[in-house]
Design an enzyme around this catalytic site. Structure first.
Site, PDB file in Angstrom:
ATOM      1  N   ARG A   1      13.008   5.942   2.227  1.00  0.00           N
ATOM      2  CA  ARG A   1      12.975   6.835   0.498  1.00  0.00           C
ATOM      3  C   ARG A   1      12.709   7.638   0.832  1.00  0.00           C
ATOM      4  O   ARG A   1      11.885   8.156   1.957  1.00  0.00           O
ATOM      5  CB  ARG A   1      13.251   5.177  -0.150  1.00  0.00           C
ATOM      6  CG  ARG A   1      11.218   5.345   0.548  1.00  0.00           C
ATOM      7  CD  ARG A   1      11.087   3.558  -1.109  1.00  0.00           C
ATOM      8  NE  ARG A   1       9.732   3.336   0.089  1.00  0.00           N
ATOM      9  CZ  ARG A   1       8.847   3.546  -1.015  1.00  0.00           C
ATOM     10  NH1 ARG A   1       8.634   4.211  -1.994  1.00  0.00           N
ATOM     11  NH2 ARG A   1       7.634   3.401  -0.561  1.00  0.00           N
TER      12      ARG A   1
ATOM     13  N   ASP B   1       3.919   8.622   6.266  1.00  0.00           N
ATOM     14  CA  ASP B   1       3.966   6.995   5.582  1.00  0.00           C
ATOM     15  C   ASP B   1       3.335   6.155   6.927  1.00  0.00           C
ATOM     16  O   ASP B   1       3.666   6.090   8.136  1.00  0.00           O
ATOM     17  CB  ASP B   1       4.884   6.797   5.459  1.00  0.00           C
ATOM     18  CG  ASP B   1       4.509   4.909   3.922  1.00  0.00           C
ATOM     19  OD1 ASP B   1       3.886   4.842   3.905  1.00  0.00           O
ATOM     20  OD2 ASP B   1       5.877   4.121   4.386  1.00  0.00           O
ATOM     21  N   GLY B   2       2.563   5.306   6.536  1.00  0.00           N
ATOM     22  CA  GLY B   2       2.288   4.557   7.296  1.00  0.00           C
ATOM     23  C   GLY B   2       0.794   4.032   8.067  1.00  0.00           C
ATOM     24  O   GLY B   2      -0.117   3.661   8.777  1.00  0.00           O
ATOM     25  N   ASN B   3      -0.520   4.975   7.658  1.00  0.00           N
ATOM     26  CA  ASN B   3      -1.706   4.866   7.549  1.00  0.00           C
ATOM     27  C   ASN B   3      -2.352   3.537   7.749  1.00  0.00           C
ATOM     28  O   ASN B   3      -3.094   2.925   8.980  1.00  0.00           O
ATOM     29  CB  ASN B   3      -2.139   5.853   6.969  1.00  0.00           C
ATOM     30  CG  ASN B   3      -2.325   7.135   7.052  1.00  0.00           C
ATOM     31  OD1 ASN B   3      -1.060   7.874   8.804  1.00  0.00           O
ATOM     32  ND2 ASN B   3      -2.474   8.498   6.905  1.00  0.00           N
TER      33      ASN B   3
ATOM     34  N   THR C   1       0.373  10.675  -7.746  1.00  0.00           N
ATOM     35  CA  THR C   1       0.542  10.162  -8.509  1.00  0.00           C
ATOM     36  C   THR C   1       0.481   8.853  -8.788  1.00  0.00           C
ATOM     37  O   THR C   1      -0.754   8.081  -8.975  1.00  0.00           O
ATOM     38  CB  THR C   1       0.788  10.915 -10.270  1.00  0.00           C
ATOM     39  OG1 THR C   1       2.977  10.339  -9.682  1.00  0.00           O
ATOM     40  CG2 THR C   1       0.740  12.175  -9.797  1.00  0.00           C
ATOM     41  N   GLU C   2       0.785   8.072  -7.728  1.00  0.00           N
ATOM     42  CA  GLU C   2       1.265   6.084  -8.517  1.00  0.00           C
ATOM     43  C   GLU C   2      -0.228   5.804  -7.158  1.00  0.00           C
ATOM     44  O   GLU C   2      -0.048   4.604  -7.521  1.00  0.00           O
ATOM     45  CB  GLU C   2       2.246   6.068  -7.336  1.00  0.00           C
ATOM     46  CG  GLU C   2       3.677   6.270  -8.324  1.00  0.00           C
ATOM     47  CD  GLU C   2       3.954   7.147  -8.908  1.00  0.00           C
ATOM     48  OE1 GLU C   2       4.048   8.362  -7.495  1.00  0.00           O
ATOM     49  OE2 GLU C   2       4.505   7.672  -9.303  1.00  0.00           O
ATOM     50  N   ASN C   3      -0.488   6.471  -6.000  1.00  0.00           N
ATOM     51  CA  ASN C   3      -1.778   6.639  -5.595  1.00  0.00           C
ATOM     52  C   ASN C   3      -2.996   6.129  -6.448  1.00  0.00           C
ATOM     53  O   ASN C   3      -4.185   5.778  -5.581  1.00  0.00           O
ATOM     54  CB  ASN C   3      -1.890   7.594  -3.743  1.00  0.00           C
ATOM     55  CG  ASN C   3      -1.040   7.152  -3.088  1.00  0.00           C
ATOM     56  OD1 ASN C   3      -0.531   8.491  -2.670  1.00  0.00           O
ATOM     57  ND2 ASN C   3      -0.230   6.406  -2.912  1.00  0.00           N
TER      58      ASN C   3
ATOM     59  N   SER D   1      10.935   9.235  -1.789  1.00  0.00           N
ATOM     60  CA  SER D   1       9.463   8.981  -3.004  1.00  0.00           C
ATOM     61  C   SER D   1      10.167   9.571  -4.139  1.00  0.00           C
ATOM     62  O   SER D   1       8.531  10.377  -4.509  1.00  0.00           O
ATOM     63  CB  SER D   1       8.964   8.971  -2.439  1.00  0.00           C
ATOM     64  OG  SER D   1       8.579   7.409  -1.454  1.00  0.00           O
TER      65      SER D   1
END
Length: 255
Positions: free
Chosen positions: A208, A31-33, A77-79, A210
């Site tokens: 979290r 996370d964080g890109n 899938t949310e991306n 996710s």
């Protein structure tokens, strides 16, 4: 030479001495890109590319430490809800990296098996083909396994396994009475036989998991380590601190 450059290797060695137990399987939520890119004044695509470069560096650390399985949460899938341009940039980057895998000297020297977990029916044809080419080129390697989670959803992985089991029941291969925990596990991730997750690491200061690998991680009560650095800024020190958390948990369980 700065004080940091002198002290860092010593601190790494100190942390390594504290890690008496090395996890077999680490899952990483990278996370964080995007936040890294924004803070550095870069466009989002360059943030993702910086993250991909960090992944390659991290694989060297993992190999040196004797970790056998790494699973990377690369695209959920949310991306797919992100902007069309960002999704295209990401798929272009994934395609480039999978193509490189086939000729990467380190992949063959370390005998890295590369495979995808996720719903490959959701990927564009050109990306799916290079994923399958990389899987085919490394299928006989057993020195280290790198799982790339693409088009991945935690609940979806269990739905896909359930569909396979239902199909086997309908075809008469198995009976409903024979369905148990082990059978579900055997059908996860297209039957790749991925072992339980020992440690989940999440970067980017978000606390979290996710719904990442819920069966293999949450179902097996894996250790979890959250850290502040964005993924492109992740250091070997952060990896060793995460492993120390796992080590401490294992020692506590033993007593």
């Amino acid at each position: 030479m700065t004080a940091g450059s002198i002290l860092r290797p010593l601190y790494e060695k100190y942390l390594r001495m504290q890690c008496t137990k090395i996890p077999t399987h680490i899952a990483i939520i990278q996370d964080g890109n995007r936040r890294f890119a924004k803070e550095m004044g870069l466009d989002t695509a360059k943030g993702h590319r910086a993250g991909a470069d960090k992944t390659e560096e991290m694989l060297d650390w993992a190999h040196d430490l004797g970790i056998r399985y790494i699973t990377l949460y690369s695209f959920s899938t949310e991306n797919f809800r992100r902007s069309e341009d960002e999704v295209k940039d990401l798929f272009r980057l994934f395609k480039e990296k999978f193509v490189q895998t086939i000729t990467d000297e380190r992949v063959h020297r370390y005998r890295i098996r590369v495979q995808m977990v996720g719903d490959r029916t959701m990927l564009p044809d050109d990306l799916r083909k290079v994923v399958e080419s990389a899987e085919e080129a490394t299928k006989d390697y057993s020195g280290f396994t790198l799982n790339i989670a693409l088009a991945y959803g935690g609940r979806n992985e269990i739905v896909l396994a359930a569909k396979e089991i239902v199909a086997d029941v309908r075809s008469g291969k198995i009976s409903p009475e024979s369905i148990d925990v082990q059978m579900v596990e055997d059908h996860l991730h297209e039957g790749k036989g991925i072992p339980p997750v020992d440690l989940i690491i999440r970067t980017g200061n978000d606390y979290r998991t996710s719904n990442f690998l819920p069966w293999l991680a949450n179902g097996h009560e894996s250790a979890v380590y959250f850290c502040a650095p964005y993924w492109p800024l992740f250091r070997k020190i952060d990896l060793l601190r995460a492993i120390r958390t796992y080590d401490q948990r294992m020692q506590a369980k033993a007593h």
